[in-house]
Write a protein that holds these residues in place. Structure first.
Motif, PDB file in Angstrom:
ATOM      1  N   ASP A  35      42.711   9.880  29.272  1.00  0.00           N
ATOM      2  CA  ASP A  35      44.297   9.361  30.937  1.00  0.00           C
ATOM      3  C   ASP A  35      43.813  10.753  32.033  1.00  0.00           C
ATOM      4  O   ASP A  35      43.290  11.625  32.358  1.00  0.00           O
ATOM      5  N   TRP A  36      44.040   9.676  33.408  1.00  0.00           N
ATOM      6  CA  TRP A  36      43.509  10.655  34.914  1.00  0.00           C
ATOM      7  C   TRP A  36      45.402  10.490  35.041  1.00  0.00           C
ATOM      8  O   TRP A  36      45.728   9.437  35.616  1.00  0.00           O
ATOM      9  N   TYR A  37      46.347  11.944  35.842  1.00  0.00           N
ATOM     10  CA  TYR A  37      47.459  11.970  36.123  1.00  0.00           C
ATOM     11  C   TYR A  37      47.135  12.696  37.615  1.00  0.00           C
ATOM     12  O   TYR A  37      45.913  13.230  37.063  1.00  0.00           O
ATOM     13  N   ARG A  38      48.401  12.252  37.974  1.00  0.00           N
ATOM     14  CA  ARG A  38      48.510  13.597  39.215  1.00  0.00           C
ATOM     15  C   ARG A  38      50.043  13.352  39.261  1.00  0.00           C
ATOM     16  O   ARG A  38      50.893  12.606  39.033  1.00  0.00           O
ATOM     17  N   ASP A  89      47.216  10.264  48.565  1.00  0.00           N
ATOM     18  CA  ASP A  89      46.404  10.772  47.489  1.00  0.00           C
ATOM     19  C   ASP A  89      46.807  11.899  47.885  1.00  0.00           C
ATOM     20  O   ASP A  89      46.012  12.692  46.029  1.00  0.00           O
ATOM     21  N   THR A  90      47.461  12.825  48.665  1.00  0.00           N
ATOM     22  CA  THR A  90      47.038  14.687  47.941  1.00  0.00           C
ATOM     23  C   THR A  90      48.060  14.847  46.909  1.00  0.00           C
ATOM     24  O   THR A  90      49.237  14.500  46.494  1.00  0.00           O
ATOM     25  N   ALA A  91      48.003  15.774  46.021  1.00  0.00           N
ATOM     26  CA  ALA A  91      48.048  16.055  44.398  1.00  0.00           C
ATOM     27  C   ALA A  91      47.511  16.798  44.267  1.00  0.00           C
ATOM     28  O   ALA A  91      46.075  17.188  44.488  1.00  0.00           O
ATOM     29  N   VAL A  92      48.093  17.404  42.849  1.00  0.00           N
ATOM     30  CA  VAL A  92      47.084  18.175  41.537  1.00  0.00           C
ATOM     31  C   VAL A  92      46.836  17.264  40.519  1.00  0.00           C
ATOM     32  O   VAL A  92      47.306  16.321  40.226  1.00  0.00           O
ATOM     33  N   TYR A 103      46.370  16.724  24.521  1.00  0.00           N
ATOM     34  CA  TYR A 103      45.312  18.579  25.402  1.00  0.00           C
ATOM     35  C   TYR A 103      45.656  17.954  27.008  1.00  0.00           C
ATOM     36  O   TYR A 103      45.464  16.610  27.861  1.00  0.00           O
ATOM     37  N   TRP A 104      45.599  19.243  27.962  1.00  0.00           N
ATOM     38  CA  TRP A 104      45.830  18.888  29.172  1.00  0.00           C
ATOM     39  C   TRP A 104      44.755  19.970  29.864  1.00  0.00           C
ATOM     40  O   TRP A 104      44.038  20.764  29.585  1.00  0.00           O
ATOM     41  N   GLY A 105      44.490  19.245  30.705  1.00  0.00           N
ATOM     42  CA  GLY A 105      43.097  20.345  32.048  1.00  0.00           C
ATOM     43  C   GLY A 105      43.743  20.723  32.714  1.00  0.00           C
ATOM     44  O   GLY A 105      45.378  21.233  32.123  1.00  0.00           O
ATOM     45  N   GLN A 106      43.795  21.669  33.291  1.00  0.00           N
ATOM     46  CA  GLN A 106      43.978  22.692  33.335  1.00  0.00           C
ATOM     47  C   GLN A 106      44.560  22.521  35.791  1.00  0.00           C
ATOM     48  O   GLN A 106      45.543  23.027  36.288  1.00  0.00           O
ATOM     49  N   GLY A 107      44.161  21.460  35.744  1.00  0.00           N
ATOM     50  CA  GLY A 107      44.477  21.100  37.142  1.00  0.00           C
ATOM     51  C   GLY A 107      43.821  20.928  38.529  1.00  0.00           C
ATOM     52  O   GLY A 107      43.291  22.003  38.162  1.00  0.00           O
ATOM     53  N   THR A 108      43.432  20.333  39.285  1.00  0.00           N
ATOM     54  CA  THR A 108      42.531  20.968  40.248  1.00  0.00           C
ATOM     55  C   THR A 108      43.083  19.810  41.663  1.00  0.00           C
ATOM     56  O   THR A 108      43.285  18.792  41.571  1.00  0.00           O
TER      57      THR A 108
END
Length: 114
Positions: A35-38, A89-92, A103-108
């Protein structure tokens, strides 16, 4: 130990493009939906898209035609191409491996501003 490491965020002007990557380790990446979240400031985390193990994708209406997910199972990597970026679209941005547990990535951070 499962790890998802994200990269590729940054600042861009409206109409610009960015490509995010999410590299997985410690797991059989190829069998999982990704998945891809923001999450924008002051807002809840929202689902942007998902990609199945076989590469089928589904996108939220607010990114259809602008964002694309892909994956390279041999490299344990999910890619997220973002075109025609808008200030909203500005977000992490986060990747998520849809397992049990997940599991999650650390975010970018992605910032779209003129």
């Amino acid at each position: 130990q499962v790890q998802l490491v994200e990269s590729g965020g940054g600042s861009v002007q409206p109409g610009g493009s960015l490509r995010l990557s999410c590299v997985a380790s410690g797991t059989m990446f190829r069998i999982y939906v990704m998945d891809w979240y923001r999450q924008a400031p002051g807002k809840q985390r929202e689902l942007v898209a998902h990609i199945t193990s076989g590469g089928s994708t589904k996108y939220a209406d607010f990114v259809k035609g602008r964002f694309t997910s892909s994956r390279d199972n041999a490299k344990n990597t999910m890619y997220r191409q973002m075109n025609s970026l808008k200030p909203e679209d500005t977000a992490v941005y986060y990747c998520h491996l849809r397992g049990s547990p997940g599991y999650w990535g650390q975010g970018t951070q992605v910032t779209v501003s003129s």
